[in-house]
Design an enzyme around this catalytic site. Structure first.
Site, short mmCIF file in Angstrom:
data_model
loop_
_atom_site.label_atom_id
_atom_site.label_comp_id
_atom_site.label_asym_id
_atom_site.label_seq_id
_atom_site.Cartn_x
_atom_site.Cartn_y
_atom_site.Cartn_z
N LYS A 52 -0.07 -0.46 6.51
CA LYS A 52 0.07 0.24 5.22
C LYS A 52 -0.57 -0.58 4.09
CE LYS A 52 4.13 2.70 6.83
NZ LYS A 52 5.60 2.76 6.94
N GLN A 96 11.05 0.18 4.65
CA GLN A 96 10.65 0.32 6.04
C GLN A 96 11.89 0.39 6.93
OE1 GLN A 96 7.31 0.53 7.13
NE2 GLN A 96 8.26 1.05 9.08
N ASP A 119 8.27 8.09 0.56
CA ASP A 119 8.53 8.51 1.95
C ASP A 119 9.19 9.89 1.99
OD1 ASP A 119 7.48 6.93 3.90
OD2 ASP A 119 9.19 5.57 4.05
#
Ligand code: NAP
Length: 299
Positions: A52, A96, A119
């Site tokens: 990422k 994460q 997200d």
């Protein structure tokens, strides 16, 4: 059979993003910035985070890895989340997953300011998506929508079977497919899925095969290698394989290879379109996170 080349489409979108970010910077504004929170040292998570960071650098988005030891308490992590919510230099951030067992993931995700939730996992963003309001959509469903859209695969009036009901893939995917199009995804995106008739399947579904045999499009996100076999699909179907499972392989350079949920060799010949693993949904997920970051910056 046409292979849905996620790697190629993702590179096209990255080019578009690079131009958009360059234009922003050329106009005198700062570049968008993504924060990536990681707790502990899970090797798979470390790899995802590294990918990422690299993807952000590639398009000119600033990214900062914010790492904590797995001894951090839930209360301290909540304080860090609050700091990120208040930090005007960060447009969006992700936490994460998975988090260590002593931290409740839902508690942490729910504390993220939904406007920075790139997200798309906060209850606020999920609820807004359900209601067809502008929202930040979870990266994998957003990426699949882009892929279908850019290959001009219509979903309107089609029967789409989604296998898997996770908060991160199955549920938001089903929601986007059944919506009237253009409501949830912003103009920034080319994606326009919607108006489909959707069946959601899971591990308690009886006779998955009969249901799949009525599908025009099957999206499988179960994490079960080889779940979808040739006898479960009809000729001309479109298959999107979300699954990623590491399988040990002494001949592979890394000692493992990635496999999807579809028995590709037997299913592919019956398909109009199918995604490979790797190189299908995976690259689309990463580029969607970049799109979500730009969306958070622009809003
Ligand atoms: P998850 O939270 O484990 O959910 C899996 C879902 O599949 C559950 O709803 C489960 O049903 C269902 N399921 C499991 N076995 C099944 C079976 N035999 N028949 C029918 N349904 C079954 O997983 P996830 O986070 O959604 O991820 C799914 C897969 O996609 C994983 O391999 C993951 O690594 C991969 N993934 C890939 C990307 C990408 O970018 N390509 C992104 C995210 C995830 P129950 O609800 O009844 O348990």
């Amino acid at each position: 059979m046409t292979l849905l080349d996620g790697k190629y489409i993702a590179s096209q979108i990255r080019n578009e993003l690079r131009e958009q970010v360059a234009a922003i910077v050329a106009s005198g504004r700062r570049a968008p910035k993504l924060g990536i929170v990681i707790v502990g040292h899970n090797p798979a998570s470390e790899t995802y985070v590294a990918n990422k960071l690299k993807a952000c650098a590639d398009v000119g988005i600033n990214a900062e890895k914010i790492a904590f030891e797995d001894t951090i308490t839930e209360a301290d992590l909540l304080r860090e989340v609050a700091k990120l919510n208040a930090d005007n230099s960060i447009d969006g951030y992700i936490v994460q997953l998975p988090l260590p067992a002593h931290i409740n993931e839902q508690t942490i995700l729910s504390a993220i300011d939904y406007r920075k939730d790139v997200d798309g996992l906060t209850p606020e963003n999920v609820g807004r998506t359900v209601q067809g309001l502008p929202s930040i959509v979870s990266a994998t469903p957003r990426g699949i929508s882009e892929l279908l859209s850019r290959y001009h695969i219509p979903t309107e009036g089609k029967h789409v079977v989604v296998i898997g009901r996770s908060n991160i893939v199955g549920k938001p995917m089903a929601m986007l497919l059944m919506q009237r199009p253009y409501l949830s995804l912003p103009k920034l995106s080319a994606a326009a899925v919607g108006n489909a008739t959707v069946t959601i399947c899971h591990s308690k579904t009886t006779d998955l095969k009969s249901i799949c045999l009525t599908a025009d499009i099957i999206i499988v996100a179960a994490g079960c290698p080889g779940l979808l076999t040739a006898d479960m699909v009809r000729e001309g179907v479109t298959v999107i394989d979300v699954g990623i499972t590491r399988v040990e392989d002494a001949n592979a350079p890394k000692g493992y290879r990635l496999v999807g949920d579809v028995d590709f060799a037997s299913v592919a010949p019956k398909c109009a379109f199918i995604t490979p693993v790797p190189g299908g949904v995976g690259p689309m997920t990463i580029v969607s996170l970049l799109q979500n970051t730009l969306q958070a910056y622009l809003q």
